[in-house]
Design a protein around this motif. Structure first.
Motif, PDB file in Angstrom:
ATOM      1  N   ALA A   1      46.577 -38.926 -19.875  1.00  0.00           N
ATOM      2  CA  ALA A   1      46.177 -37.538 -19.635  1.00  0.00           C
ATOM      3  C   ALA A   1      47.162 -36.572 -20.279  1.00  0.00           C
ATOM      4  CB  ALA A   1      46.071 -37.271 -18.134  1.00  0.00           C
ATOM      5  N   SER A   2      48.461 -36.895 -20.186  1.00  0.00           N
ATOM      6  CA  SER A   2      49.483 -36.031 -20.778  1.00  0.00           C
ATOM      7  C   SER A   2      49.382 -36.039 -22.299  1.00  0.00           C
ATOM      8  CB  SER A   2      50.875 -36.497 -20.343  1.00  0.00           C
ATOM      9  OG  SER A   2      51.030 -36.412 -18.953  1.00  0.00           O
ATOM     10  N   TYR A   3      49.186 -37.237 -22.878  1.00  0.00           N
ATOM     11  CA  TYR A   3      49.087 -37.339 -24.334  1.00  0.00           C
ATOM     12  C   TYR A   3      47.943 -36.486 -24.861  1.00  0.00           C
ATOM     13  CZ  TYR A   3      47.779 -39.100 -28.919  1.00  0.00           C
ATOM     14  OH  TYR A   3      47.423 -39.181 -30.242  1.00  0.00           O
TER      15      TYR A   3
ATOM     16  N   THR B   1      46.745 -29.242 -27.442  1.00  0.00           N
ATOM     17  CA  THR B   1      47.597 -28.086 -27.743  1.00  0.00           C
ATOM     18  C   THR B   1      47.989 -28.081 -29.220  1.00  0.00           C
ATOM     19  OG1 THR B   1      48.484 -28.156 -25.489  1.00  0.00           O
ATOM     20  CG2 THR B   1      49.732 -26.901 -27.125  1.00  0.00           C
ATOM     21  N   VAL B   2      48.328 -29.251 -29.738  1.00  0.00           N
ATOM     22  CA  VAL B   2      48.703 -29.360 -31.155  1.00  0.00           C
ATOM     23  C   VAL B   2      47.515 -29.017 -32.052  1.00  0.00           C
ATOM     24  CG1 VAL B   2      49.398 -30.967 -32.982  1.00  0.00           C
ATOM     25  CG2 VAL B   2      50.542 -31.021 -30.756  1.00  0.00           C
ATOM     26  N   LEU B   3      46.339 -29.498 -31.690  1.00  0.00           N
ATOM     27  CA  LEU B   3      45.143 -29.212 -32.487  1.00  0.00           C
ATOM     28  C   LEU B   3      44.841 -27.715 -32.515  1.00  0.00           C
ATOM     29  CD1 LEU B   3      42.781 -32.150 -31.437  1.00  0.00           C
ATOM     30  CD2 LEU B   3      43.861 -31.800 -33.658  1.00  0.00           C
ATOM     31  N   GLN B   4      45.043 -27.041 -31.373  1.00  0.00           N
ATOM     32  CA  GLN B   4      44.823 -25.594 -31.341  1.00  0.00           C
ATOM     33  C   GLN B   4      45.809 -24.876 -32.256  1.00  0.00           C
ATOM     34  OE1 GLN B   4      42.329 -23.618 -29.573  1.00  0.00           O
ATOM     35  NE2 GLN B   4      43.183 -22.358 -31.211  1.00  0.00           N
ATOM     36  N   ARG B   5      47.052 -25.363 -32.268  1.00  0.00           N
ATOM     37  CA  ARG B   5      48.062 -24.764 -33.143  1.00  0.00           C
ATOM     38  C   ARG B   5      47.683 -24.980 -34.612  1.00  0.00           C
ATOM     39  NH1 ARG B   5      51.151 -20.822 -34.571  1.00  0.00           N
ATOM     40  NH2 ARG B   5      53.190 -21.385 -35.405  1.00  0.00           N
ATOM     41  N   ILE B   6      47.172 -26.173 -34.932  1.00  0.00           N
ATOM     42  CA  ILE B   6      46.733 -26.460 -36.298  1.00  0.00           C
ATOM     43  C   ILE B   6      45.592 -25.524 -36.695  1.00  0.00           C
ATOM     44  CG2 ILE B   6      45.587 -28.186 -37.740  1.00  0.00           C
ATOM     45  CD1 ILE B   6      47.205 -30.331 -36.266  1.00  0.00           C
ATOM     46  N   ARG B   7      44.650 -25.290 -35.783  1.00  0.00           N
ATOM     47  CA  ARG B   7      43.540 -24.361 -36.060  1.00  0.00           C
ATOM     48  C   ARG B   7      44.072 -22.958 -36.340  1.00  0.00           C
ATOM     49  NH1 ARG B   7      41.505 -26.891 -31.267  1.00  0.00           N
ATOM     50  NH2 ARG B   7      39.959 -28.510 -31.733  1.00  0.00           N
TER      51      ARG B   7
ATOM     52  N   GLU C   1      41.354 -20.131 -21.539  1.00  0.00           N
ATOM     53  CA  GLU C   1      41.011 -21.393 -20.869  1.00  0.00           C
ATOM     54  C   GLU C   1      42.205 -22.070 -20.207  1.00  0.00           C
ATOM     55  OE1 GLU C   1      39.149 -23.853 -23.771  1.00  0.00           O
ATOM     56  OE2 GLU C   1      37.321 -22.665 -23.849  1.00  0.00           O
ATOM     57  N   THR C   2      43.415 -21.632 -20.511  1.00  0.00           N
ATOM     58  CA  THR C   2      44.604 -22.335 -20.033  1.00  0.00           C
ATOM     59  C   THR C   2      44.687 -22.392 -18.520  1.00  0.00           C
ATOM     60  OG1 THR C   2      45.824 -21.703 -22.017  1.00  0.00           O
ATOM     61  CG2 THR C   2      47.119 -22.416 -20.117  1.00  0.00           C
ATOM     62  N   SER C   3      44.485 -21.258 -17.844  1.00  0.00           N
ATOM     63  CA  SER C   3      44.690 -21.227 -16.395  1.00  0.00           C
ATOM     64  C   SER C   3      43.717 -22.127 -15.655  1.00  0.00           C
ATOM     65  CB  SER C   3      44.573 -19.783 -15.872  1.00  0.00           C
ATOM     66  OG  SER C   3      43.248 -19.301 -16.022  1.00  0.00           O
ATOM     67  N   ALA C   4      42.464 -22.168 -16.112  1.00  0.00           N
ATOM     68  CA  ALA C   4      41.476 -23.021 -15.450  1.00  0.00           C
ATOM     69  C   ALA C   4      41.811 -24.492 -15.618  1.00  0.00           C
ATOM     70  CB  ALA C   4      40.085 -22.730 -16.002  1.00  0.00           C
ATOM     71  N   SER C   5      42.454 -24.854 -16.719  1.00  0.00           N
ATOM     72  CA  SER C   5      42.774 -26.252 -16.997  1.00  0.00           C
ATOM     73  C   SER C   5      43.981 -26.740 -16.212  1.00  0.00           C
ATOM     74  CB  SER C   5      43.042 -26.438 -18.495  1.00  0.00           C
ATOM     75  OG  SER C   5      41.913 -26.088 -19.265  1.00  0.00           O
ATOM     76  N   HIS C   6      44.946 -25.857 -15.956  1.00  0.00           N
ATOM     77  CA  HIS C   6      46.225 -26.298 -15.397  1.00  0.00           C
ATOM     78  C   HIS C   6      46.550 -25.734 -14.025  1.00  0.00           C
ATOM     79  CE1 HIS C   6      46.863 -27.903 -19.347  1.00  0.00           C
ATOM     80  NE2 HIS C   6      46.864 -26.710 -19.902  1.00  0.00           N
ATOM     81  N   TYR C   7      45.812 -24.765 -13.545  1.00  0.00           N
ATOM     82  CA  TYR C   7      46.181 -24.118 -12.290  1.00  0.00           C
ATOM     83  C   TYR C   7      45.053 -24.238 -11.262  1.00  0.00           C
ATOM     84  CZ  TYR C   7      50.118 -22.325 -14.945  1.00  0.00           C
ATOM     85  OH  TYR C   7      51.250 -22.223 -15.710  1.00  0.00           O
TER      86      TYR C   7
END
Length: 313
Positions: A32-34, A40-46, A250-256
């Protein structure tokens, strides 16, 4: 991730370095962590492609390098059975935070007074624990320095939160007193916010030692529950992101915390004002972009309405 890796290595790094680091650590990361780091890396690449920094050939090479040398089956194979995670809880009842605050205040020491105030006001302020340290109150506006903002990412280095009907005049004075104590402690440790967070976190762990119902409650739990409260109060994903300092909606819904676990509140209660500047810097997440491209509904309500059809006149 680039900033964290650069700090670890002591030298500047780029997205290619982050990809190689993730590839090398894949076996020691839970699956799950990987895949969370990978997204996150893919979003940065985009983002780099949109900025013209990367071309299609460069993207293909980086994405190919994300997969570990031994294949995806090797991800997580070296993860120890016993993890040392803080296990912070995303959803905590209001009475639990109140009780911990009371227990902390009762000790009457400086550190525990600070921890008590963080437990009491943290769910409404929705900041990271370290962000309160060094914060400044001007009227009903709280200015804090963002913990995760680099190279123009996030909603800005300084985030302004307008404290509204969730805070009485008495509450505002208590928050100001908390900020004063935090600034004084920060000066004593030479500006090291991380050191203070560790100190307050250790005090909270001692406080809840042997208290079964408090297991897993950390300083960060107030932020997670705060997100759930905002969602239940009717704030949109973009508004919540601007408050919490996230570049993606989308970050808050995914992690909080989840909306369904938010505390009940009075009708139309709006505890925090929205900064229009911060709101304008929030972008749709990758999933939202994909839905827009495919013409799909963005929310559950839109999906439900689409299947229900037009309402009778």
């Amino acid at each position: 991730m680039e900033r964290t890796l650069a700090r670890k290595r002591g030298s500047p790094v780029g997205i290619a370095d982050v990809v190689e680091d993730l590839r090398a650590r894949a076996k020691s990361l839970a699956k799950a962590s990987y895949y969370l780091y990978r997204a996150t890396v893919l979003q940065r690449i985009r983002d780099l492609f949109a900025e013209g920094v990367l071309d299609e050939e460069g993207i293909q090479k980086l994405v190919a390098r994300l997969t570990p040398e031994d294949g995806t089956a090797s991800i997580g194979t070296c993860v120890p059975e016993k993890r040392t995670s803080a296990q912070s809880r995303k959803h905590v009842r209001a009475v639990s935070f109140s009780t911990l605050a009371f227990m902390s205040y009762a000790k009457k020491t400086r550190t525990y007074v600070i921890v008590g105030a963080m437990m009491e006001y943290g769910p409404d302020l929705v900041t990271r624990p370290c962000e309160l340290i060094g914060g400044i109150m001007t009227g009903r506006w709280l200015s804090i320095r963002a913990a995760k903002c680099t190279n123009g990412r996030g909603v800005g280095e300084i985030r302004n939160l307008g404290l509204k009907d969730a805070f009485t005049d008495f509450d505002l004075e208590e928050v100001r007193d908390l900020l004063t104590l935090l600034r004084e402690d920060l000066q004593k440790v030479g500006g090291d916010r991380s050191k203070l967070v560790r100190r307050y976190g250790a005090a909270l762990r001692r406080l809840r030692q042997g208290v079964s119902w408090a297991k897993g409650i950390t300083l960060k739990s107030t932020r997670a529950q705060g997100r759930a409260n905002l969602a239940r109060a009717g704030y949109t994903a973009f508004e919540i992101a601007s408050i919490m300092g996230h570049a993606s909606a989308e970050t808050s819904a995914s992690h909080y915390g989840r909306k369904s676990q938010g505390w009940k509140s009075s009708h139309n209660r709006r505890p925090l004002a929205i900064s229009e500047r911060a709101l304008g810097r929030v972008r749709p997440g990758a999933r939202t972009k994909a839905k827009i491209a495919r013409g799909q509904p963005l929310t559950f309500s839109e999906t439900r309405d689409a299947f229900a059809g037009p309402k009778p006149a």
